[in-house]
Design an enzyme around this catalytic site. Structure first.
Site, PDB file in Angstrom:
ATOM      1  CG  HIS A  62      31.054 -37.500  34.061  1.00 48.09           C
ATOM      2  ND1 HIS A  62      30.343 -37.728  35.225  1.00 48.09           N
ATOM      3  CD2 HIS A  62      32.192 -36.885  34.455  1.00 48.09           C
ATOM      4  CE1 HIS A  62      31.023 -37.283  36.255  1.00 48.09           C
ATOM      5  NE2 HIS A  62      32.162 -36.757  35.816  1.00 48.09           N
ATOM      6  CG  HIS A  64      32.957 -31.931  36.209  1.00 46.97           C
ATOM      7  ND1 HIS A  64      32.350 -32.062  37.424  1.00 46.97           N
ATOM      8  CD2 HIS A  64      33.406 -33.178  35.901  1.00 46.97           C
ATOM      9  CE1 HIS A  64      32.434 -33.319  37.847  1.00 46.97           C
ATOM     10  NE2 HIS A  64      33.071 -34.024  36.932  1.00 46.97           N
ATOM     11  CD  GLU A 142      29.191 -32.443  42.063  1.00 47.21           C
ATOM     12  OE1 GLU A 142      29.834 -33.321  41.468  1.00 47.21           O
ATOM     13  OE2 GLU A 142      29.688 -31.334  42.364  1.00 47.21           O
ATOM     14  CB  SER A 146      31.004 -35.403  53.955  1.00 40.04           C
ATOM     15  OG  SER A 146      32.012 -34.437  54.178  1.00 40.04           O
ATOM     16  CG  HIS A 181      31.412 -35.042  44.384  1.00 46.25           C
ATOM     17  ND1 HIS A 181      32.406 -35.418  45.252  1.00 46.25           N
ATOM     18  CD2 HIS A 181      32.031 -34.769  43.209  1.00 46.25           C
ATOM     19  CE1 HIS A 181      33.580 -35.340  44.627  1.00 46.25           C
ATOM     20  NE2 HIS A 181      33.376 -34.947  43.395  1.00 46.25           N
ATOM     21  CG  HIS A 208      32.453 -38.317  40.497  1.00 45.59           C
ATOM     22  ND1 HIS A 208      31.783 -37.158  40.747  1.00 45.59           N
ATOM     23  CD2 HIS A 208      33.097 -38.132  39.325  1.00 45.59           C
ATOM     24  CE1 HIS A 208      32.019 -36.289  39.770  1.00 45.59           C
ATOM     25  NE2 HIS A 208      32.805 -36.857  38.885  1.00 45.59           N
ATOM     26  CD  GLU A 211      38.126 -39.727  40.200  1.00 44.41           C
ATOM     27  OE1 GLU A 211      37.389 -39.278  41.113  1.00 44.41           O
ATOM     28  OE2 GLU A 211      38.589 -39.026  39.288  1.00 44.41           O
ATOM     29  CG  ASP A 307      35.847 -36.266  34.661  1.00 42.77           C
ATOM     30  OD1 ASP A 307      34.977 -35.502  35.105  1.00 42.77           O
ATOM     31  OD2 ASP A 307      36.469 -37.065  35.382  1.00 42.77           O
TER      32      ASP A 307
HETATM   33  O1  MCF Z   1      35.521 -36.474  37.861  1.00 40.79           O
HETATM   34  C1  MCF Z   1      36.559 -35.629  38.260  1.00 40.79           C
HETATM   35  C2  MCF Z   1      37.327 -36.311  39.343  1.00 40.79           C
HETATM   36  N1  MCF Z   1      36.509 -36.757  40.459  1.00 40.79           N
HETATM   37  C3  MCF Z   1      35.687 -35.954  41.193  1.00 40.79           C
HETATM   38  N2  MCF Z   1      35.246 -34.757  40.957  1.00 40.79           N
HETATM   39  C4  MCF Z   1      35.443 -33.961  39.918  1.00 40.79           C
HETATM   40  C5  MCF Z   1      36.050 -34.274  38.699  1.00 40.79           C
HETATM   41  N3  MCF Z   1      36.157 -33.164  37.971  1.00 40.79           N
HETATM   42  C6  MCF Z   1      35.588 -32.198  38.655  1.00 40.79           C
HETATM   43  N4  MCF Z   1      35.154 -32.636  39.836  1.00 40.79           N
HETATM   44  C7  MCF Z   1      34.492 -31.749  40.802  1.00 40.79           C
HETATM   45  C8  MCF Z   1      33.241 -32.228  41.425  1.00 40.79           C
HETATM   46  O2  MCF Z   1      32.145 -32.074  40.640  1.00 40.79           O
HETATM   47  O3  MCF Z   1      35.334 -31.491  41.873  1.00 40.79           O
HETATM   48  C9  MCF Z   1      34.583 -30.855  42.851  1.00 40.79           C
HETATM   49  C10 MCF Z   1      33.172 -31.385  42.696  1.00 40.79           C
HETATM   50  O4  MCF Z   1      32.298 -30.337  42.560  1.00 40.79           O
HETATM   51  C11 MCF Z   1      35.125 -30.968  44.216  1.00 40.79           C
HETATM   52  S1  MCF Z   1      35.701 -32.516  44.752  1.00 40.79           S
HETATM   53  C12 MCF Z   1      36.183 -32.268  46.366  1.00 40.79           C
HETATM   54 FE    FE Z   2      33.753 -36.046  37.016  1.00 41.02          FE
END
Ligand code: MCF
Ligand code: FE
Length: 404
Positions: A62, A64, A142, A146, A181, A208, A211, A307
């Protein structure tokens, strides 16, 4: 045919001495060096440095990549301020994150021994880089959104990205996949449609989930610190789903849930019963003030992942494993080290349905060679010494090709 020899080989049944591995793009044979050179007299023999251990390539389930530009923009310490900072800086961070930067992070991951990673992609921007990098990439498209009003449009965009990743399947090591997401950010209608896409194409699926405490409160009672966040940015005062409904949406398809720090024992047991698994991101959880996932009591299989740089300081898998050792300070250290190495190799491959992660005949020849600074005095401590002494791998192979 190639034959690689190391002092130790990490196999699904433990560290083995006096063995070598014959491989092409696949692992063909495992035997003594003598036995293998007799069977394959024309093979090229690769002798690793003294005190080396041959591992299957490591898997970071995982990450990003799109957030690779973050250094000091996003607020660490607690979840809600972090979310606010994502909204505030997202566009500039994504804009600043060019191909060169992402490729550099892929290369750094590879030098830490990662031969496969799961890329969570919100916009599809990193597809080109994931095609170029030699690593195997589980490309998690992703889905986020909402608000029912925009749901169809967001879903349409998601479908297009899925298709784009499918079109790279033949010409690269990309494996198309789906990521939801989170329960707080995806409308249940499109969520179910996306789950069905994963199911129909037999794609890896991740989400996710639970968390932070703030997420839990919002999902349970539309209250807590996320209330102000949703009012301010989305003009909504009600959660679109709850914990139970969200979990049920995945009942018929095994899913890799990221974080789960705030899940109860009952919820974890439920997920276990449905064949799901967890991606554990120790540094991300610590940096965003989310707490510690109790891996000692976890009733379901788990992987360890970095992450993104949106909630971390590096994508180096050894940095992550060392952090896990410090975070889970009550667990017996040798046992924990062995568990962590399994989490980033065989368990990760089983969970994502990949034919790698194990030194076993017919698996893909993805290898990471780790060289210890001196001769290890005890075999029982190899896992711990590997984690403590390694910043970079000494050699890396993907499908039989040497890249480091
Ligand atoms: O895993 C971490 C923390 N939790 C959620 N989202 C993300 C994380 N790192 C990046 N993100 C990204 C997610 O993919 O944050 C964005 C999304 O595109 C916006 S969350 C409102
Ligand atoms: Fe993440």
């Amino acid at each position: 045919m190639n034959i690689i020899v190391a002092d130790y080989i990490y196999t699904p049944t433990g560290f083995k001495k006096n063995l070598a591995v014959a491989f092409t793009d696949l692992i063909q044979d495992i035997d003594s060096l003598d036995g293998l050179t007799k069977k394959y007299p024309d093979a090229k023999v690769i002798q690793t440095e003294p005190n080396s251990i041959l591992y299957p390539g490591f898997i970071n389930t995982h990450v990003h990549l799109e957030f690779s530009a973050n250094k000091t923009s996003l607020a660490y310490g607690s979840f809600k301020p972090w979310l606010d900072s994502v909204i505030e800086h997202r566009d500039e961070l994504i804009g600043a994150c060019n191909n060169e930067m992402m490729l550099d992070e892929c290369t750094k991951m590879m030098r830490s021994g990662i031969t496969t990673f799961g890329a969570i992609s919100s916009f599809g921007n990193e597809l080109e880089i994931c095609e170029k990098t030699p690593q195997r990439v589980v490309f998690f498209n992703e889905l986020i959104g909402s608000n029912a009003m925009y749901a169809d449009m967001l879903y349409g965009d998601f479908q297009e990205r899925v298709r784009a990743s499918q079109s790279c399947e033949e010409s690269s090591r990309i494996i198309p996949a789906v990521a939801i997401h989170s329960p707080y950010s995806v409308h249940p209608i499109i969520l179910q449609k996306a789950v069905n896409v994963a199911k129909k194409h037999n794609m890896p699926l991740s989400a996710h989930f639970l968390e932070s405490q703030a997420e839990r409160e919002w999902l349970e009672s539309s209250s807590g610190t996320l209330k102000a966040f949703f009012l301010k940015y989305f003009n909504s005062s009600q959660t679109v789903t709850n914990i139970e409904e969200f979990m049920h949406a995945f009942d018929t398809y095994p899913t890799h849930f990221t974080h789960c720090v705030q899940a109860t024992e009952e919820e974890l047991n439920y997920l276990a019963q449905k064949g799901h698994s967890v991606a554990h991101c120790p540094r991300s959880n610590r940096y965003l003030g989310c707490g510690r996932l109790a891996i000692e009591d976890l009733p379901l299989p788990f992987t360890v992942a970095t992450d993104g740089l949106s909630s971390n300081d590096s994508l180096n898998i050894f940095d992550e494993l060392r952090a896990a050792i410090m975070l889970h300070n009550d667990m017996p250290i040798q046992e924990l080290s062995e568990k962590l190495l399994r989490a980033v190799t065989g368990d990760a491959a089983d969970i994502l349905g990949l034919n790698c992660g194990k030194i076993e005949v017919d698996k893909l020849a993805d290898f990471t060679v780790v060289t210890l600074p001196e001769e290890p005095k005890r075999t029982e401590e190899l896992a711990l010494w590997t984690i403590l002494h390694t910043k970079e791998a000494s050699e890396v192979y993907i499908e039989g090709e040497k890249y480091v």
